[in-house]
Design a protein around this motif. Structure first.
Motif, PDB file in Angstrom:
ATOM      1  N   THR A 273      42.090  30.484  35.710  1.00 19.27           N
ATOM      2  CA  THR A 273      40.844  31.253  35.865  1.00 19.27           C
ATOM      3  C   THR A 273      40.985  32.605  35.180  1.00 19.27           C
ATOM      4  OG1 THR A 273      41.503  32.300  37.960  1.00 19.27           O
ATOM      5  CG2 THR A 273      40.332  30.177  38.104  1.00 19.27           C
ATOM      6  N   ILE A 274      39.842  33.182  34.838  1.00 14.33           N
ATOM      7  CA  ILE A 274      39.774  34.523  34.262  1.00 14.33           C
ATOM      8  C   ILE A 274      38.720  35.287  35.050  1.00 14.33           C
ATOM      9  CG2 ILE A 274      39.276  35.886  32.193  1.00 14.33           C
ATOM     10  CD1 ILE A 274      40.009  33.207  30.633  1.00 14.33           C
ATOM     11  N   ASN A 275      39.173  36.300  35.779  1.00 18.24           N
ATOM     12  CA  ASN A 275      38.284  37.034  36.697  1.00 18.24           C
ATOM     13  C   ASN A 275      37.541  36.078  37.635  1.00 18.24           C
ATOM     14  OD1 ASN A 275      38.926  39.647  35.900  1.00 18.24           O
ATOM     15  ND2 ASN A 275      37.329  39.729  34.323  1.00 18.24           N
ATOM     16  N   ARG A 277      36.632  33.067  37.182  1.00 26.83           N
ATOM     17  CA  ARG A 277      35.844  32.023  36.537  1.00 26.83           C
ATOM     18  C   ARG A 277      36.783  30.976  35.941  1.00 26.83           C
ATOM     19  NH1 ARG A 277      31.876  32.838  31.266  1.00 26.83           N
ATOM     20  NH2 ARG A 277      31.457  30.628  30.917  1.00 26.83           N
ATOM     21  N   ALA A 279      38.702  28.369  33.661  1.00 31.49           N
ATOM     22  CA  ALA A 279      38.853  28.113  32.226  1.00 31.49           C
ATOM     23  C   ALA A 279      38.613  26.620  32.030  1.00 31.49           C
ATOM     24  CB  ALA A 279      40.247  28.507  31.762  1.00 31.49           C
ATOM     25  N   ASP A 284      37.000  27.589  25.878  1.00 34.44           N
ATOM     26  CA  ASP A 284      36.361  28.426  26.897  1.00 34.44           C
ATOM     27  C   ASP A 284      37.277  29.584  27.293  1.00 34.44           C
ATOM     28  OD1 ASP A 284      34.288  29.062  28.824  1.00 34.44           O
ATOM     29  OD2 ASP A 284      35.638  28.286  30.365  1.00 34.44           O
ATOM     30  N   ALA A 285      38.564  29.305  27.487  1.00 38.57           N
ATOM     31  CA  ALA A 285      39.508  30.365  27.850  1.00 38.57           C
ATOM     32  C   ALA A 285      39.605  31.410  26.742  1.00 38.57           C
ATOM     33  CB  ALA A 285      40.888  29.758  28.129  1.00 38.57           C
ATOM     34  N   GLN A 287      37.375  32.115  24.466  1.00 41.62           N
ATOM     35  CA  GLN A 287      36.124  32.870  24.385  1.00 41.62           C
ATOM     36  C   GLN A 287      36.016  33.903  25.500  1.00 41.62           C
ATOM     37  OE1 GLN A 287      33.282  29.646  24.399  1.00 41.62           O
ATOM     38  NE2 GLN A 287      33.263  29.495  22.161  1.00 41.62           N
ATOM     39  N   GLN A 288      36.446  33.527  26.709  1.00 45.40           N
ATOM     40  CA  GLN A 288      36.377  34.474  27.825  1.00 45.40           C
ATOM     41  C   GLN A 288      37.276  35.679  27.602  1.00 45.40           C
ATOM     42  OE1 GLN A 288      36.220  33.275  31.981  1.00 45.40           O
ATOM     43  NE2 GLN A 288      36.145  31.117  31.364  1.00 45.40           N
ATOM     44  N   LEU A 289      38.448  35.455  27.012  1.00 40.21           N
ATOM     45  CA  LEU A 289      39.386  36.555  26.802  1.00 40.21           C
ATOM     46  C   LEU A 289      39.087  37.380  25.557  1.00 40.21           C
ATOM     47  CD1 LEU A 289      42.812  34.911  27.740  1.00 40.21           C
ATOM     48  CD2 LEU A 289      41.574  36.665  29.011  1.00 40.21           C
ATOM     49  N   THR A 292      37.276  41.048  25.696  1.00 46.11           N
ATOM     50  CA  THR A 292      37.186  41.538  27.063  1.00 46.11           C
ATOM     51  C   THR A 292      38.125  42.716  27.266  1.00 46.11           C
ATOM     52  OG1 THR A 292      37.198  40.859  29.376  1.00 46.11           O
ATOM     53  CG2 THR A 292      39.029  40.086  28.041  1.00 46.11           C
ATOM     54  N   ALA A 295      41.302  42.150  32.765  1.00 50.90           N
ATOM     55  CA  ALA A 295      40.904  40.944  33.478  1.00 50.90           C
ATOM     56  C   ALA A 295      42.094  40.410  34.270  1.00 50.90           C
ATOM     57  CB  ALA A 295      40.409  39.877  32.502  1.00 50.90           C
TER      58      ALA A 295
END
Length: 441
Positions: A273-275, A277, A279, A284-285, A287-289, A292, A295
């Motif tokens: 998870t990232i914050n 949410r 992965a 997706d992981a 893109q989330q990182l 940012t 986190a």
């Protein structure tokens, strides 16, 4: 077909942030795909674009994404960017228009003289994909017929000194240059500041002469050797093409000096998870990182679950190396389409490479969802990627599954251009399958 070529240029810029500037190439690679195409494949060559033409294309580029030069997503043949007579003027123009955007250039390195590298440093924000292939004169001559091999071989050290970020790439052909040449080239790039090294399994079609068809065991041998070398290297070494058979966000490597490196993320970590949410995939992981700030990243490492405070930067990429799997936005769009069309028995057709991955997420898409793999019959040989699948290939599978009675079928967009045509000029609208609706996504 000037009108169609213009369309392809604008399509590349608008859809992929790719700026095609020339088809001129100054080497003759043994692994070049263009020489293996049958006459029915449509490819187009362009002369070096004028600054005015570049200026018009630049209006379609997205400043929030890196600008890519020297790669292709259409049937325009990409050449060596540094053969363009006004390459520095092009780069300075782009820097004025996009002061904070990374400009990525794929190059064979033959024209990366000390003066050119100094000019690139002056432009700033340049990232190179250096297709070195061999760090020896004999190897470059054998693989690329390179008459200027010394310049390319010296380029990594000069780039490192000028602090220009670069990633090395090698088409692995040890059956031509020997395993020692291949190993030495990997470690050469590692020792001279390459941010990462990508080792490509050479591809060939059924139309390739015998000399361009590699031994059947080569791919597995390259993967075994790369795993052994990677354990000793400072930077990540990946083997491509490779599509995972699951969506677990496993880290293949971490770039030295990156936010991920400073935060303590390591090779082999699986991001959970990232914050808070999940992965949902590697893409997706990543893109989330990307972009940012701070986190909380929950990872699994050697069976233990850890929380790592990630110290990112708003305009920086995270610095993790992962194999590409699936953009979850695509899954959500597919789910939306299925609901919108009220499809009872949907299906997706994918490449041989992507089939295991899509099989792993069947339940995530729809309870009645089916996935079919599409072999490359048209090109044959070792070709397994969706970008080279044709209408002929898809129709062959559709004919085999007629009895299944699907009411909704989706094909990967990468097989077609913006007008829905494959590399032979046939449209996906020509496909026949009972009363099913066929989409590209």
């Amino acid at each position: 077909m000037p009108g169609y070529i213009d369309y392809l240029l604008y399509y590349s810029a608008a859809e992929s942030n790719i700026l095609s500037i020339t088809s001129v190439c100054n080497v003759a690679c043994a692994f070049c795909s263009h020489r293996q195409n049958p006459p029915t494949v449509r490819t187009y060559r362009i002369a070096p674009l004028t600054l005015e033409e570049v200026s018009r294309l630049a209006e379609y580029l997205d400043a929030a994404k890196k600008i890519v030069i020297g790669e292709a997503v259409t049937s325009i043949e990409e050449g060596e960017p540094f053969t363009h007579p006004d390459i520095l003027a092009v780069l300075h123009f782009l820097r004025r228009q996009f002061p904070d955007t990374v400009i990525q250039i794929t190059t064979n390195g033959t024209l990366l003289t000390p003066l050119m590298i100094a000019e690139l440093a002056a432009v700033g924000g340049i990232e190179l994909n250096l297709s070195l292939n061999s760090a020896t004169m004999a190897g470059r001559t054998c693989l690329m017929r390179d008459q200027n091999a010394a310049v390319a071989i010296q380029a990594p050290e000069r780039l490192y000194r000028q602090r220009i970020s670069y990633h090395g790439s090698i088409v692995g052909m040890p059956h031509l240059v020997g395993w020692k040449d291949l190993e030495d080239t990997c470690f050469y790039l590692d020792q001279l500041g390459g941010a990462s090294v990508r080792l490509f399994v050479p591809g060939f079609t059924q139309y390739a002469p015998a000399g361009q068809q590699y031994p059947a065991a080569l791919e597995s041998e390259l993967k075994i050797a790369a795993a052994h070398w990677n354990a000793k290297m400072t930077v990540p070494l990946t083997v491509e093409p490779h599509v995972p058979d699951n969506v677990q966000a496993v880290v293949e490597g971490v770039l030295p000096g990156s936010p991920a490196f400073g935060s303590g993320i390591k090779k082999g970590d699986c991001i959970i998870t990232i914050n808070g949410r999940p992965a949902r995939s590697r893409v997706d992981a990543f893109q989330q990182l990307s972009g940012t700030g701070t986190a909380d990243v929950v990872i699994k490492r050697q069976g233990h679950t850890l929380t790592i405070p990630f110290q990112g930067e708003r305009k920086a990429r995270p610095g993790i190396v992962m194999y590409h799997d699936i953009d979850w936005e695509l899954v959500e769009k597919l789910q939306h389409l299925i609901r919108q069309k009220q499809a009872e028995y949907p299906a997706v057709m994918v490449s041989v490479l992507a089939y295991p991955l899509w099989k792993s997420i069947l339940g995530e898409v729809s309870p009645s969802f089916c996935v079919y793999k599409v072999p490359s019959l048209f090109f044959g040989g070792s070709i397994r990627a969706a970008g080279l699948l044709t209408v002929q290939d898809y129709q062959a599978v559709l004919d085999d599954i007629t009895a299944a009675g699907h009411d909704f079928i989706v094909l990967p967009r990468i097989s077609f251009d913006g007008r829905g045509q494959d590399v032979t000029g046939r449209s996906y609208l020509d496909l026949k399958y009972q009363a099913a609706e066929i989409f590209i996504l």
